[in-house]
Design a protein around this motif. Structure first.
Motif, mmCIF file in Angstrom:
data_model
loop_
_atom_site.group_PDB
_atom_site.id
_atom_site.type_symbol
_atom_site.label_atom_id
_atom_site.label_comp_id
_atom_site.label_asym_id
_atom_site.label_seq_id
_atom_site.Cartn_x
_atom_site.Cartn_y
_atom_site.Cartn_z
ATOM 1 N N ALA A 97 0.828 -1.212 0.000
ATOM 2 C CA ALA A 97 0.000 0.000 0.000
ATOM 3 C C ALA A 97 0.862 1.262 0.000
ATOM 4 N N ILE A 98 1.906 1.272 0.809
ATOM 5 C CA ILE A 98 2.798 2.435 0.865
ATOM 6 C C ILE A 98 3.476 2.654 -0.487
ATOM 7 N N LEU A 99 3.956 1.574 -1.096
ATOM 8 C CA LEU A 99 4.598 1.701 -2.407
ATOM 9 C C LEU A 99 3.601 2.173 -3.461
ATOM 10 N N PHE A 100 2.387 1.660 -3.410
ATOM 11 C CA PHE A 100 1.368 2.078 -4.377
ATOM 12 C C PHE A 100 1.097 3.575 -4.264
ATOM 13 N N VAL A 101 0.844 4.025 -3.041
ATOM 14 C CA VAL A 101 0.556 5.446 -2.836
ATOM 15 C C VAL A 101 1.767 6.292 -3.215
ATOM 16 N N GLY A 102 2.939 5.914 -2.708
ATOM 17 C CA GLY A 102 4.139 6.708 -2.936
ATOM 18 C C GLY A 102 4.612 6.739 -4.373
ATOM 19 N N LEU A 103 4.558 5.586 -5.040
ATOM 20 C CA LEU A 103 5.080 5.509 -6.405
ATOM 21 C C LEU A 103 4.039 5.817 -7.475
ATOM 22 N N THR A 104 2.843 5.278 -7.310
ATOM 23 C CA THR A 104 1.823 5.403 -8.346
ATOM 24 C C THR A 104 1.003 6.685 -8.209
ATOM 25 N N LEU A 105 0.519 6.956 -7.021
ATOM 26 C CA LEU A 105 -0.346 8.123 -6.842
ATOM 27 C C LEU A 105 0.435 9.426 -6.667
ATOM 28 N N LEU A 106 1.533 9.374 -5.923
ATOM 29 C CA LEU A 106 2.293 10.591 -5.645
ATOM 30 C C LEU A 106 3.525 10.764 -6.535
ATOM 31 N N ASN A 107 3.831 9.755 -7.338
ATOM 32 C CA ASN A 107 5.024 9.770 -8.200
ATOM 33 C C ASN A 107 6.287 10.135 -7.423
ATOM 34 N N GLY A 108 6.417 9.560 -6.237
ATOM 35 C CA GLY A 108 7.563 9.847 -5.382
ATOM 36 C C GLY A 108 8.835 9.187 -5.872
ATOM 37 N N SER A 109 9.939 9.618 -5.308
ATOM 38 C CA SER A 109 11.244 9.035 -5.599
ATOM 39 C C SER A 109 11.264 7.598 -5.075
ATOM 40 N N PRO A 110 11.570 6.626 -5.931
ATOM 41 C CA PRO A 110 11.554 5.230 -5.479
ATOM 42 C C PRO A 110 12.422 4.968 -4.240
ATOM 43 N N ILE A 111 13.601 5.578 -4.164
ATOM 44 C CA ILE A 111 14.476 5.319 -3.016
ATOM 45 C C ILE A 111 13.883 5.886 -1.726
ATOM 46 N N ILE A 112 13.316 7.081 -1.803
ATOM 47 C CA ILE A 112 12.713 7.700 -0.616
ATOM 48 C C ILE A 112 11.486 6.911 -0.176
ATOM 49 N N VAL A 113 10.636 6.542 -1.135
ATOM 50 C CA VAL A 113 9.417 5.793 -0.813
ATOM 51 C C VAL A 113 9.776 4.437 -0.210
ATOM 52 N N LYS A 114 10.773 3.754 -0.778
ATOM 53 C CA LYS A 114 11.157 2.426 -0.276
ATOM 54 C C LYS A 114 11.755 2.519 1.127
ATOM 55 N N ILE A 115 12.530 3.548 1.401
ATOM 56 C CA ILE A 115 13.108 3.711 2.740
ATOM 57 C C ILE A 115 12.002 4.005 3.759
ATOM 58 N N ILE A 116 11.086 4.899 3.421
ATOM 59 C CA ILE A 116 9.943 5.172 4.310
ATOM 60 C C ILE A 116 9.143 3.891 4.529
ATOM 61 N N ASP A 117 8.915 3.180 3.451
ATOM 62 C CA ASP A 117 8.196 1.913 3.487
ATOM 63 C C ASP A 117 8.862 0.936 4.456
ATOM 64 N N GLN A 118 10.170 0.807 4.386
ATOM 65 C CA GLN A 118 10.872 -0.144 5.234
ATOM 66 C C GLN A 118 10.840 0.267 6.709
ATOM 67 N N VAL A 119 10.886 1.550 6.984
ATOM 68 C CA VAL A 119 10.776 2.021 8.372
ATOM 69 C C VAL A 119 9.415 1.612 8.942
ATOM 70 N N VAL A 120 8.359 1.818 8.167
ATOM 71 C CA VAL A 120 7.010 1.437 8.610
ATOM 72 C C VAL A 120 6.920 -0.081 8.779
ATOM 73 N N VAL A 121 7.458 -0.831 7.837
ATOM 74 C CA VAL A 121 7.409 -2.300 7.894
ATOM 75 C C VAL A 121 8.149 -2.817 9.130
ATOM 76 N N ILE A 122 9.307 -2.260 9.425
ATOM 77 C CA ILE A 122 10.062 -2.682 10.608
ATOM 78 C C ILE A 122 9.232 -2.427 11.865
ATOM 79 N N ALA A 123 8.618 -1.251 11.951
ATOM 80 C CA ALA A 123 7.785 -0.919 13.111
ATOM 81 C C ALA A 123 6.601 -1.883 13.215
ATOM 82 N N LEU A 124 5.954 -2.163 12.097
ATOM 83 C CA LEU A 124 4.817 -3.095 12.114
ATOM 84 C C LEU A 124 5.254 -4.493 12.520
ATOM 85 N N ASN A 125 6.375 -4.967 11.993
ATOM 86 C CA ASN A 125 6.860 -6.301 12.358
ATOM 87 C C ASN A 125 7.150 -6.383 13.853
ATOM 88 N N TYR A 126 7.690 -5.316 14.407
ATOM 89 C CA TYR A 126 7.955 -5.287 15.846
ATOM 90 C C TYR A 126 6.647 -5.362 16.631
#
Length: 134
Positions: A97-126
């Motif tokens: 969902a984060i990648l979809f919003v960040g890359l497809t809807l907001l046309n964000g920078s893939p590296i920035i979106v993926k790093i934000i995505d991973q921070v959220v994923v790490i928090a969720l996994n914890y």
């Protein structure tokens, strides 16, 4: 450097190994994602492949290296892997969902979106590990 690692390991042991494996898992996920997208694989499929391979790495290394489990019986492996992948599958939904919003809807920078995505994923996994499957 070696003395620092030895000191940290003797003081924090399993927690230290868990953090190292988690960091390597995140690195594997990001590197695979970018490698596959640069080979023209669509981001969705690149993310699925990166997720699966990084979670497989995490499962194996956590089992063998972090927790030192010697139980390799098929029944145990199936039970543990299903539980581990199910837990991580829940965060894969947020990941996608984060990648979809960040890359497809907001046309964000893939590296920035993926790093934000991973921070959220790490928090969720914890949170999932600590409160749902504890």
């Amino acid at each position: 450097m070696e003395k620092t690692i030895t000191t940290l390991y003797s003081k924090y042991g399993t927690a230290f190994l868990y953090l190292v494996v988690g960091g390597l898992t995140t690195l594997i996920n990001i590197v695979l994602f970018f490698g596959l997208t640069h080979l023209s694989m669509p981001w969705f499929w690149a993310n699925i492949v990166a997720w699966f391979l990084s979670v497989l790495f995490a499962f194996i290394t956590n089992k063998k290296v972090v927790f030192g489990s010697a139980d390799m019986a098929l029944r145990t492996l199936l039970k543990e892997s299903i539980s581990f992948f199910t837990l991580r599958g829940a965060s894969l939904l947020a990941d996608t969902a984060i990648l979809f919003v960040g890359l497809t809807l907001l046309n964000g920078s893939p590296i920035i979106v993926k790093i934000i995505d991973q921070v959220v994923v790490i928090a969720l996994n914890y949170v999932f590990s600590k409160h749902i499957f504890a």
